[in-house]
Enzyme design. Structure first.
Site, PDB file in Angstrom:
ATOM      1  N   THR A   1       0.840  -1.193   0.000  1.00 44.77           N
ATOM      2  CA  THR A   1       0.000   0.000   0.000  1.00 44.77           C
ATOM      3  C   THR A   1       0.879   1.249   0.000  1.00 44.77           C
ATOM      4  O   THR A   1       2.104   1.163  -0.148  1.00 44.77           O
ATOM      5  CB  THR A   1      -1.027  -0.058   1.167  1.00 44.77           C
ATOM      6  OG1 THR A   1      -1.934   1.023   1.018  1.00 44.77           O
ATOM      7  CG2 THR A   1      -0.372   0.007   2.527  1.00 44.77           C
TER       8      THR A   1
ATOM      9  N   LYS B   1       3.603   1.358  -3.872  1.00 45.63           N
ATOM     10  CA  LYS B   1       3.059   0.595  -5.005  1.00 45.63           C
ATOM     11  C   LYS B   1       3.887   0.756  -6.292  1.00 45.63           C
ATOM     12  O   LYS B   1       4.013  -0.182  -7.065  1.00 45.63           O
ATOM     13  CB  LYS B   1       1.606   1.005  -5.282  1.00 45.63           C
ATOM     14  CG  LYS B   1       0.622   0.547  -4.211  1.00 45.63           C
ATOM     15  CD  LYS B   1      -0.795   0.883  -4.649  1.00 45.63           C
ATOM     16  CE  LYS B   1      -1.803   0.618  -3.559  1.00 45.63           C
ATOM     17  NZ  LYS B   1      -3.190   0.810  -4.013  1.00 45.63           N
TER      18      LYS B   1
ATOM     19  N   ASP C   1      -6.571  -3.703  -7.718  1.00 38.76           N
ATOM     20  CA  ASP C   1      -7.463  -2.591  -7.366  1.00 38.76           C
ATOM     21  C   ASP C   1      -8.606  -2.432  -8.376  1.00 38.76           C
ATOM     22  O   ASP C   1      -9.765  -2.258  -7.998  1.00 38.76           O
ATOM     23  CB  ASP C   1      -6.683  -1.274  -7.290  1.00 38.76           C
ATOM     24  CG  ASP C   1      -5.818  -1.191  -6.034  1.00 38.76           C
ATOM     25  OD1 ASP C   1      -6.189  -1.800  -5.018  1.00 38.76           O
ATOM     26  OD2 ASP C   1      -4.777  -0.511  -6.082  1.00 38.76           O
TER      27      ASP C   1
ATOM     28  N   ASN D   1     -10.060  15.818 -15.003  1.00 34.49           N
ATOM     29  CA  ASN D   1      -9.099  16.172 -13.947  1.00 34.49           C
ATOM     30  C   ASN D   1      -8.877  17.671 -13.917  1.00 34.49           C
ATOM     31  O   ASN D   1      -8.972  18.357 -14.941  1.00 34.49           O
ATOM     32  CB  ASN D   1      -7.765  15.457 -14.189  1.00 34.49           C
ATOM     33  CG  ASN D   1      -6.909  15.442 -12.948  1.00 34.49           C
ATOM     34  OD1 ASN D   1      -7.402  15.185 -11.859  1.00 34.49           O
ATOM     35  ND2 ASN D   1      -5.624  15.737 -13.093  1.00 34.49           N
TER      36      ASN D   1
ATOM     37  N   MET E   1     -14.108   6.206  -4.389  1.00 30.02           N
ATOM     38  CA  MET E   1     -13.127   5.170  -4.069  1.00 30.02           C
ATOM     39  C   MET E   1     -12.628   5.276  -2.629  1.00 30.02           C
ATOM     40  O   MET E   1     -12.006   4.364  -2.118  1.00 30.02           O
ATOM     41  CB  MET E   1     -11.965   5.215  -5.073  1.00 30.02           C
ATOM     42  CG  MET E   1     -12.386   4.665  -6.438  1.00 30.02           C
ATOM     43  SD  MET E   1     -11.247   5.040  -7.787  1.00 30.02           S
ATOM     44  CE  MET E   1      -9.796   4.144  -7.276  1.00 30.02           C
TER      45      MET E   1
HETATM   46  P1  ATR Z   1      -3.668   9.077  -5.789  1.00 32.07           P
HETATM   47  O1  ATR Z   1      -2.529   8.126  -5.793  1.00 32.07           O
HETATM   48  O2  ATR Z   1      -4.578   8.960  -4.583  1.00 32.07           O
HETATM   49  O3  ATR Z   1      -4.441   9.043  -7.056  1.00 32.07           O
HETATM   50  P2  ATR Z   1      -2.393  11.488  -6.662  1.00 32.07           P
HETATM   51  O4  ATR Z   1      -1.625  10.701  -7.665  1.00 32.07           O
HETATM   52  O5  ATR Z   1      -1.700  12.529  -5.855  1.00 32.07           O
HETATM   53  O6  ATR Z   1      -3.042  10.524  -5.589  1.00 32.07           O
HETATM   54  O7  ATR Z   1      -3.663  12.123  -7.403  1.00 32.07           O
HETATM   55  C1  ATR Z   1      -4.598  12.885  -6.731  1.00 32.07           C
HETATM   56  C2  ATR Z   1      -5.730  13.221  -7.695  1.00 32.07           C
HETATM   57  O8  ATR Z   1      -6.761  13.935  -7.002  1.00 32.07           O
HETATM   58  C3  ATR Z   1      -5.299  14.097  -8.844  1.00 32.07           C
HETATM   59  O9  ATR Z   1      -6.074  13.769  -9.973  1.00 32.07           O
HETATM   60  C4  ATR Z   1      -5.643  15.497  -8.320  1.00 32.07           C
HETATM   61  O10 ATR Z   1      -5.827  16.463  -9.336  1.00 32.07           O
HETATM   62  P3  ATR Z   1      -4.555  17.216  -9.995  1.00 32.07           P
HETATM   63  O11 ATR Z   1      -3.901  16.212 -10.908  1.00 32.07           O
HETATM   64  O12 ATR Z   1      -5.117  18.372 -10.733  1.00 32.07           O
HETATM   65  O13 ATR Z   1      -3.672  17.609  -8.832  1.00 32.07           O
HETATM   66  C5  ATR Z   1      -6.950  15.199  -7.650  1.00 32.07           C
HETATM   67  N1  ATR Z   1      -7.344  16.188  -6.611  1.00 32.07           N
HETATM   68  C6  ATR Z   1      -6.796  16.346  -5.382  1.00 32.07           C
HETATM   69  N2  ATR Z   1      -7.450  17.288  -4.686  1.00 32.07           N
HETATM   70  C7  ATR Z   1      -8.445  17.763  -5.502  1.00 32.07           C
HETATM   71  C8  ATR Z   1      -9.486  18.750  -5.367  1.00 32.07           C
HETATM   72  N3  ATR Z   1      -9.624  19.452  -4.233  1.00 32.07           N
HETATM   73  N4  ATR Z   1     -10.319  18.936  -6.413  1.00 32.07           N
HETATM   74  C9  ATR Z   1     -10.180  18.230  -7.543  1.00 32.07           C
HETATM   75  N5  ATR Z   1      -9.231  17.292  -7.746  1.00 32.07           N
HETATM   76  C10 ATR Z   1      -8.376  17.051  -6.734  1.00 32.07           C
END
Ligand code: ATR
Length: 275
Positions: free
Chosen positions: A62, A66, A103, A152, A216
């Site tokens: 985890t 990963k 997953d 996104n 999720m």
């Molecule tokens: P994980 O491994 O949990 O997917 P990550 O790779 O850091 O974590 O990705 C987080 C995702 O949540 C990204 O798509 C991020 O958007 P950005 O690519 O623009 O950063 C999204 N995210 C995080 N906080 C957000 C918010 N408040 N509103 C919209 N999208 C958010």
């Protein structure tokens, strides 16, 4: 002889995997144990090697290991290859370390079997373009939805994922504002926004009649995203079932026995709602 399994993470004390796998083992009468192992941030490879050289049969991985597990796997399943991340490993009979990612199949099984939500020919919106979303796209597209839109905040990341998974099915990228006027049967929140109590900036009216909103993430209370969707009349579901189903798929890889998931999900839900 008892077979040994574990989950590596940092932090890992909060992990529900030891509980889930202990229940699976009990319900299927498998002679195995499963523990949480804290690996140092900069020394996961040593921890992993130590576990397998001591005779460990398999492990889960985890956050935050990963991607490193993906690199350390000698052989990877196709779904792990595309996910760019490995959450399940096992030592092959040939002494090589095999890496998989359960997953996405966990999400799909939770949707299809537990939630009774079909994916085939449906319009699906996936929010986010980080590691969590990359991990689910291949199994989701394998169910042949009519279309998957990855939306996104940083649209370039969604575009990269859409290009990467273009061979797996009908997938395209969008920014949140570009969703106005669209309707979806299934909306999956794979952003980390819920962790911070935030809501992706979605336009109103994107939930088709009878839509399911899926987060999720999970918790004792519905996330902001699920509350938003519920207020618009959508059915809602959090990621607890996905957690149990990804574990079941790992268990199946290790033991060639499919554990019953419904009782374990019900137990976890009861514990969570009391917390
Ligand atoms: P994980 O491994 O949990 O997917 P990550 O790779 O850091 O974590 O990705 C987080 C995702 O949540 C990204 O798509 C991020 O958007 P950005 O690519 O623009 O950063 C999204 N995210 C995080 N906080 C957000 C918010 N408040 N509103 C919209 N999208 C958010």
């Amino acid at each position: 002889m008892t077979d040994h399994y574990c989950v590596f993470g940092n932090p890992v004390a909060h992990s529900k995997s030891p509980y889930i796998h202990a229940e699976f083992a009990r319900l299927t009468a498998q002679d195995m144990d499963y523990e949480a192992r804290l690996a140092a941030q900069d020394d996961f490879a040593t921890s992993l090697a130590g576990f397998f050289s001591a005779g460990g049969k398999g492990c889960n991985i985890t956050v935050p290991f990963k991607q490193e597990a993906w690199q350390l796997a000698a052989i990877r399943s196709r779904r792990a290859e595309k996910a760019g991340a490995v959450n399940t490993m096992l030592m092959g009979k040939d002494g090589r370390l095999y890496g998989d990612n359960t997953d996405g199949v966990g999400l799909v099984r939770d949707l299809l079997i537990n939630a009774g939500c079909p994916v085939k020919d449906r319009r699906v919106l996936v929010l986010g373009a980080g590691g969590a979303v990359r991990g689910i796209l291949a199994p989701l597209l394998a169910e042949q939805p009519k279309e998957v839109i990855v939306a996104n905040r940083t649209v370039e990341k969604a575009e990269q994922l859409a290009a990467l998974f273009g061979d797996d099915g009908n997938v395209r990228a969008a920014d949140f504002g570009g969703l106005a006027g669209e309707k979806f049967d299934l909306v999956i929140n794979g952003t980390s926004a819920s962790l911070h109590g935030d809501m992706p900036p979605l336009p109103e009216g994107i939930l088709a009649p009878g839509a399911l909103a899926y987060d999720m993430m999970y918790g004792a209370e519905p996330t902001v995203f699920l509350r938003w969707a519920s207020a618009q009349g959508a059915a809602i579901r959090d990621g607890l079932g996905m957690l149990v189903e990804q574990a079941a798929e790992a268990f199946f890889l290790w033991r060639q026995v499919r554990p019953p998931t419904a009782p374990v999900l019900a137990e976890l839900r009861a514990v969570l709602s009391k917390s």
